[in-house]
Write an enzyme that holds these catalytic residues in place. Sequence first.
Site, PDB file in Angstrom:
ATOM      1  N   GLU A 202      11.323   4.518   5.154  1.00  0.00           N
ATOM      2  CA  GLU A 202      11.824   3.737   4.021  1.00  0.00           C
ATOM      3  C   GLU A 202      12.193   4.681   2.887  1.00  0.00           C
ATOM      4  OE1 GLU A 202       9.387  -0.257   3.635  1.00  0.00           O
ATOM      5  OE2 GLU A 202       9.207   0.918   1.812  1.00  0.00           O
ATOM      6  N   HIS A 237      -4.876   2.599  -4.004  1.00  0.00           N
ATOM      7  CA  HIS A 237      -4.290   1.375  -3.479  1.00  0.00           C
ATOM      8  C   HIS A 237      -5.156   0.156  -3.715  1.00  0.00           C
ATOM      9  CE1 HIS A 237      -1.123   3.791  -1.941  1.00  0.00           C
ATOM     10  NE2 HIS A 237      -1.954   4.510  -1.214  1.00  0.00           N
ATOM     11  N   ARG A 294      -3.089 -14.622   2.567  1.00  0.00           N
ATOM     12  CA  ARG A 294      -4.426 -15.083   2.181  1.00  0.00           C
ATOM     13  C   ARG A 294      -4.407 -15.455   0.702  1.00  0.00           C
ATOM     14  NH1 ARG A 294      -4.402  -9.444   1.720  1.00  0.00           N
ATOM     15  NH2 ARG A 294      -4.860  -8.796  -0.416  1.00  0.00           N
TER      16      ARG A 294
HETATM   17  C1  MV4 Z   1       6.107   2.089  -1.482  1.00  0.00           C
HETATM   18  C2  MV4 Z   1       6.145   2.870  -2.651  1.00  0.00           C
HETATM   19  C3  MV4 Z   1       7.347   3.427  -3.009  1.00  0.00           C
HETATM   20  N1  MV4 Z   1       8.447   3.225  -2.249  1.00  0.00           N
HETATM   21  N2  MV4 Z   1       7.228   1.905  -0.769  1.00  0.00           N
HETATM   22  C4  MV4 Z   1       1.365   1.401  -1.477  1.00  0.00           C
HETATM   23  C5  MV4 Z   1       0.521   0.633  -0.532  1.00  0.00           C
HETATM   24  C6  MV4 Z   1       1.426  -0.185   0.290  1.00  0.00           C
HETATM   25  N3  MV4 Z   1       1.167  -1.554  -0.007  1.00  0.00           N
HETATM   26  C7  MV4 Z   1       2.810   0.229  -0.073  1.00  0.00           C
HETATM   27  N4  MV4 Z   1       2.719   1.133  -1.176  1.00  0.00           N
HETATM   28  C8  MV4 Z   1       3.822   1.714  -1.724  1.00  0.00           C
HETATM   29  N5  MV4 Z   1       4.966   1.538  -1.052  1.00  0.00           N
HETATM   30  C9  MV4 Z   1       8.367   2.463  -1.156  1.00  0.00           C
HETATM   31  N6  MV4 Z   1       9.451   2.278  -0.423  1.00  0.00           N
HETATM   32  C10 MV4 Z   1       4.971   3.048  -3.377  1.00  0.00           C
HETATM   33  C11 MV4 Z   1       3.805   2.464  -2.917  1.00  0.00           C
HETATM   34  C12 MV4 Z   1       2.650   2.677  -3.743  1.00  0.00           C
HETATM   35  C13 MV4 Z   1       2.128   1.649  -4.544  1.00  0.00           C
HETATM   36  C14 MV4 Z   1       2.657   0.372  -4.520  1.00  0.00           C
HETATM   37  C15 MV4 Z   1       2.138  -0.619  -5.307  1.00  0.00           C
HETATM   38  C16 MV4 Z   1       1.064  -0.344  -6.140  1.00  0.00           C
HETATM   39  C17 MV4 Z   1       0.511   0.903  -6.175  1.00  0.00           C
HETATM   40  C18 MV4 Z   1       1.025   1.922  -5.376  1.00  0.00           C
HETATM   41  C19 MV4 Z   1       0.466   3.199  -5.421  1.00  0.00           C
HETATM   42  C20 MV4 Z   1       0.979   4.192  -4.638  1.00  0.00           C
HETATM   43  C21 MV4 Z   1       2.072   3.929  -3.797  1.00  0.00           C
END
Ligand code: MV4
Length: 500
Positions: A202, A237, A294
């Site tokens: 991604e 996270h 959920r």
């Molecule tokens: C991402 C992202 C940046 N770009 N996807 C973190 C856990 C999982 N739920 C997906 N996550 C992320 N996906 C893309 N394409 C950054 C994160 C992410 C994040 C997302 C929401 C809240 C906190 C976070 C902390 C680090 C990375």
Amino acid sequence: MPIINKVLIANRGEIALRIIRSCKEKNRRTVAVYSEADSNAPHVLAADESVLIGKAPSSESYLLMDKLIDAAKDTGADAIHPGYGFLSENSVFAALCAENNIIFIGPNAESIEMMGDKTRARELMAKANVPYPPGTETAMENIGEAKVVASSIGYPVLIKAAAGGGGKGMRIVHSEEDFEKSVKAAKSEAKNAFGDDRVFVEKYLEEPRHIEFQIFADSHGNVVHMFERECSIQRRHQKVIEEAPSAVLTEELRQKMAEAAIAAAKSCNYVGAGTVEFLVDKHLNYYFLEMNTRLQVEHPVTESITGLDLVSLQIDVAEGNVLPLKQEEIKRNGHSIECRIYAEDPAEKFLPSTGRLTRHRIPSGPGVRVDAGIEEGQEVSIHYDPMISKLCVHAENREKAIDKMIRALDEYEISGVRTTIPFCKFVMQNSIFRLGTYDTHFIADHFNAESISQFGEPEIAAFISAYLKGKPVNKSKNDLTPHQNSSKTTNWWLRRKQTL
Ligand code: MV4
């Protein structure tokens, strides 16, 4: 007679209590289950009946599907509410309940399974016209093809586990040289964590905000939304602070994202309470991240701004009733913020701080709600999540909600363990948080152990107050200029530290 007369709660702590409360208001009987470590836990005392299901480790108690089914049968429970965590997003458990004629208070097994596979979810979003980050739609078959995709979307890219979620099996890749070894690392982590090594690529979004929409669906095809929650303040996270509404959404964007969230729910034939997570970039582009099948920890924020009882509605739709609300009847009012109070030491990288709560006095007053799972005198167990409570405030606007939260945090007394209270005080007084211009990197960018040296650590507070007694400064222990922004308070503290 209602269809669900007795509910077994397959959970513990504050969420078990939360579910029991709604059941009581609806006049349904409740069955608590508990491990040997929880025989005196509040949820056991609050329920009408209780069943011991095993030893302290959750793998030997709260995660034992057969024990839970047997407990439901033995007590004549018609339904099982899984809460959050534990078996709440386990499609095998949802199916097992159905096979045993027990209503699983949640979506059907197929919806859970579809959304649990992140590549499947992306395919569904593609069909439903919901935007998601550019990348591969299916798990990568070979490194060569994946590299082509990665360079076409442009580095940095993110390698994610198909079975993932919550950050496990995730790797940021900044250049093509690192691609192959990152794929290998992500695959092996995913294999270990989920027994499934499929990964996909991604585009990595650099400074996103995490904004999620609460949706609700009945079994008659009706789907509504209950607005958004912003949850950008996370560490490892895990969310620490959530609020609604988000400070960045315009009414127009809120409407578009809400429609996308409803389309996401419809794409998997969803029934019940669900959350559609989005990342929102600097230019206010939004991208589907995942759907949580959920009720979430932070649901009180939505309850505060809508005045609804989400657990009560879950029971209504689980019984097959039509949602009692049309979209235009769901209104939002004011602003709500939730601080999760964890037994963790924010000065020590948020490491768990277990022990006995020798003091636990919760704040109250208008617009303050505390969902706690542990009472004074009880242990924060090493076996479970170290969350002590959720402190949720509601006020007419964001600024007043922040000020109310500061007041409530100041009122909160906990001894025996370190907590995230000083961290939450820091955030509430931080100028970037107060402006509402924060993103998911807030903690990494703006917080360090020193940031909280002024916020209520007892020995430091005593030290300051002893010092101030000899000085003509009108400040007491907790009145450390709560309405100033953090840079001012930090400077205030640093100036004094230098003269001590
Ligand atoms: C991402 C992202 C940046 N770009 N996807 C973190 C856990 C999982 N739920 C997906 N996550 C992320 N996906 C893309 N394409 C950054 C994160 C992410 C994040 C997302 C929401 C809240 C906190 C976070 C902390 C680090 C990375």
